[in-house]
Design an enzyme around this catalytic site. Structure first.
Site, PDB file in Angstrom:
ATOM      1  N   HIS A  58       0.834  -1.210   0.000  1.00  0.00           N
ATOM      2  CA  HIS A  58       0.000   0.000   0.000  1.00  0.00           C
ATOM      3  C   HIS A  58       0.863   1.253   0.000  1.00  0.00           C
ATOM      4  O   HIS A  58       1.478   1.600   1.000  1.00  0.00           O
ATOM      5  CB  HIS A  58      -0.934   0.016   1.217  1.00  0.00           C
ATOM      6  CG  HIS A  58      -1.974   1.085   1.128  1.00  0.00           C
ATOM      7  ND1 HIS A  58      -3.314   0.801   0.977  1.00  0.00           N
ATOM      8  CD2 HIS A  58      -1.883   2.433   1.131  1.00  0.00           C
ATOM      9  CE1 HIS A  58      -3.997   1.928   0.899  1.00  0.00           C
ATOM     10  NE2 HIS A  58      -3.145   2.946   1.000  1.00  0.00           N
ATOM     11  N   HIS A  60       1.374   5.408  -2.022  1.00  0.00           N
ATOM     12  CA  HIS A  60       0.849   6.461  -2.905  1.00  0.00           C
ATOM     13  C   HIS A  60       2.047   7.147  -3.543  1.00  0.00           C
ATOM     14  O   HIS A  60       2.542   8.149  -3.036  1.00  0.00           O
ATOM     15  CB  HIS A  60       0.008   7.469  -2.121  1.00  0.00           C
ATOM     16  CG  HIS A  60      -1.278   6.900  -1.611  1.00  0.00           C
ATOM     17  ND1 HIS A  60      -2.493   7.143  -2.209  1.00  0.00           N
ATOM     18  CD2 HIS A  60      -1.529   6.072  -0.582  1.00  0.00           C
ATOM     19  CE1 HIS A  60      -3.446   6.495  -1.553  1.00  0.00           C
ATOM     20  NE2 HIS A  60      -2.882   5.840  -0.557  1.00  0.00           N
ATOM     21  N   GLN A 153      -9.387   9.588  -5.222  1.00  0.00           N
ATOM     22  CA  GLN A 153      -9.073  10.180  -3.911  1.00  0.00           C
ATOM     23  C   GLN A 153     -10.183  11.083  -3.362  1.00  0.00           C
ATOM     24  O   GLN A 153     -10.478  11.078  -2.177  1.00  0.00           O
ATOM     25  CB  GLN A 153      -7.772  10.990  -4.027  1.00  0.00           C
ATOM     26  CG  GLN A 153      -7.433  11.847  -2.821  1.00  0.00           C
ATOM     27  CD  GLN A 153      -6.901  11.039  -1.658  1.00  0.00           C
ATOM     28  OE1 GLN A 153      -5.765  10.600  -1.674  1.00  0.00           O
ATOM     29  NE2 GLN A 153      -7.732  10.819  -0.645  1.00  0.00           N
ATOM     30  N   HIS A 211      -9.618   1.567  -0.441  1.00  0.00           N
ATOM     31  CA  HIS A 211      -9.491   2.229   0.853  1.00  0.00           C
ATOM     32  C   HIS A 211     -10.855   2.072   1.513  1.00  0.00           C
ATOM     33  O   HIS A 211     -11.857   2.555   0.981  1.00  0.00           O
ATOM     34  CB  HIS A 211      -9.184   3.710   0.678  1.00  0.00           C
ATOM     35  CG  HIS A 211      -7.765   4.001   0.310  1.00  0.00           C
ATOM     36  ND1 HIS A 211      -7.206   3.588  -0.859  1.00  0.00           N
ATOM     37  CD2 HIS A 211      -6.790   4.669   0.988  1.00  0.00           C
ATOM     38  CE1 HIS A 211      -5.942   3.983  -0.896  1.00  0.00           C
ATOM     39  NE2 HIS A 211      -5.661   4.642   0.205  1.00  0.00           N
ATOM     40  N   GLU A 214     -11.522   3.889   6.451  1.00  0.00           N
ATOM     41  CA  GLU A 214     -10.339   4.508   7.067  1.00  0.00           C
ATOM     42  C   GLU A 214     -10.821   5.673   7.920  1.00  0.00           C
ATOM     43  O   GLU A 214     -10.693   6.841   7.576  1.00  0.00           O
ATOM     44  CB  GLU A 214      -9.357   4.990   5.991  1.00  0.00           C
ATOM     45  CG  GLU A 214      -8.029   5.455   6.587  1.00  0.00           C
ATOM     46  CD  GLU A 214      -7.088   6.024   5.544  1.00  0.00           C
ATOM     47  OE1 GLU A 214      -7.460   6.079   4.367  1.00  0.00           O
ATOM     48  OE2 GLU A 214      -5.975   6.432   5.931  1.00  0.00           O
TER      49      GLU A 214
HETATM   50 ZN   LIG Z   1      -3.770   4.881   1.010  1.00  0.00          ZN
END
Ligand SMILES: [Zn+2]
Length: 300
Positions: A58, A60, A153, A211, A214
């Site tokens: 994981h 970015h 995102q 995701h 979270e």
């Molecule tokens: Zn992430």
């Protein structure tokens, strides 16, 4: 006997020390305290650790090495982190994104990381980061396995254009479907996004890494929908939920039903301990939650 490669005096992750490792035709064929043989190449590990390559599941990479740009995250929360990335995004240039990513890949490989799954933001009509990381993926392919996840995102439904941009990113070669259901406007939108994104993955024969939950909100239960959609669409073994931090705060009775569902449907859990213990529980007074998902119970 002659081997292609002999690594001498290696320490292994299981605690063995000072062993020799023999390799023939690309495979490890012997690990013993002392191997008496010739080899095309002999490497003295000098008692250092010899391990399989590390895998980062994981990351970015579009945001890597950008600390302080355009400013630091004062609250330490995920929400300010996302807002900060939103400020940085319009300032990105392709060359800078590629340069930072390649610099990171050098650092990663130097630490033994040879496989990275990186999410890449698709909420930018230019798809600048997507093209940059696809370029990086091609460039590092000889020594680093870089897998990209199309990640909306700012929300699959919440961000205008994200639905179309995600498909465009997949058309260009991004190979995993991402999502962020807890960031959609409502719980219902979040669940709908999970369903729609799993359908995209099923239609294209791709994997899913979402995701998921979270948040410190114990009522964030998108992992349940993700598991149900995995079952409905026959995606078992190809789906992962990343973070799953709401599980830390969930009611135990509910979790006792949820975890067997995850196991039954073949959904994997990706914990992100370093980031989660840093940004979770920021709204708490005392006690302050750590916000880690339930790793020991998930492994049991
Ligand atoms: Zn992430």
């Amino acid at each position: 006997m002659t081997f292609d490669l002999l690594v001498r005096n290696a320490n292994l992750p299981d605690g063995r020390s000072g062993v020799d490792i023999a390799v023939a035709q690309g495979r490890i064929v012997a690990i013993e305290p002392r191997i008496e043989a010739e080899a095309g190449r002999v490497v003295d590990a000098e008692g250092h650790l010899v391990a399989p390559p590390f895998v980062d599941v994981h990351f970015h990479m579009d945001a890597t090495l950008s600390l302080g740009r355009p400013r630091l995250n004062e609250s330490g929360t995920l929400l300010e982190g996302i807002a900060l990335w939103g400020e940085l995004k319009p300032l990105l240039t392709a060359d800078a994104a590629v340069e930072r990513a390649l610099r990171y890949c050098d650092l990663a490989v130097a630490q033994g990381l040879l496989a990275i799954r990186s999410h890449v933001d698709v909420c930018d009509d230019r798809l600048l980061a997507v093209d940059a990381l696809l370029d990086v993926k091609r460039r590092v392919a000889p020594y680093l396995d870089l897998q990209l996840v199309a990640f909306p995102q700012d929300g699959y439904y919440r961000s205008p254009g994200a639905v179309a941009n995600l498909e465009r990113a997949l058309d260009r070669g991004v190979e995993v479907v991402g999502g962020i259901p807890h960031f959609e406007r409502t719980m219902a939108d979040g669940a709908a996004s999970v369903r729609a994104l799993c359908e995209v993955a099923a239609r294209r024969g791709l994997r899913v890494d979402m995701h998921c939950d979270e948040t410190d909100d114990p009522l964030s239960r998108h992992i349940e929908t993700l598991a149900a959609e995995t079952l409905r669409l026959g995606l078992g073994g190809r789906v992962a939920g990343s973070h799953l931090t709401s599980m830390h705060s969930m009611d135990n009775y509910y979790v006792s039903k949820l975890m067997p569902l995850m196991a039954e449907t073949g959904v994997s859990a990706i914990a992100n301990p370093l980031i989660n213990i840093s940004i979770k529980g920021r709204h708490d007074a005392y006690p302050k939650r750590r916000g880690m998902t339930r790793i020991p119970e998930l492994r049991a």
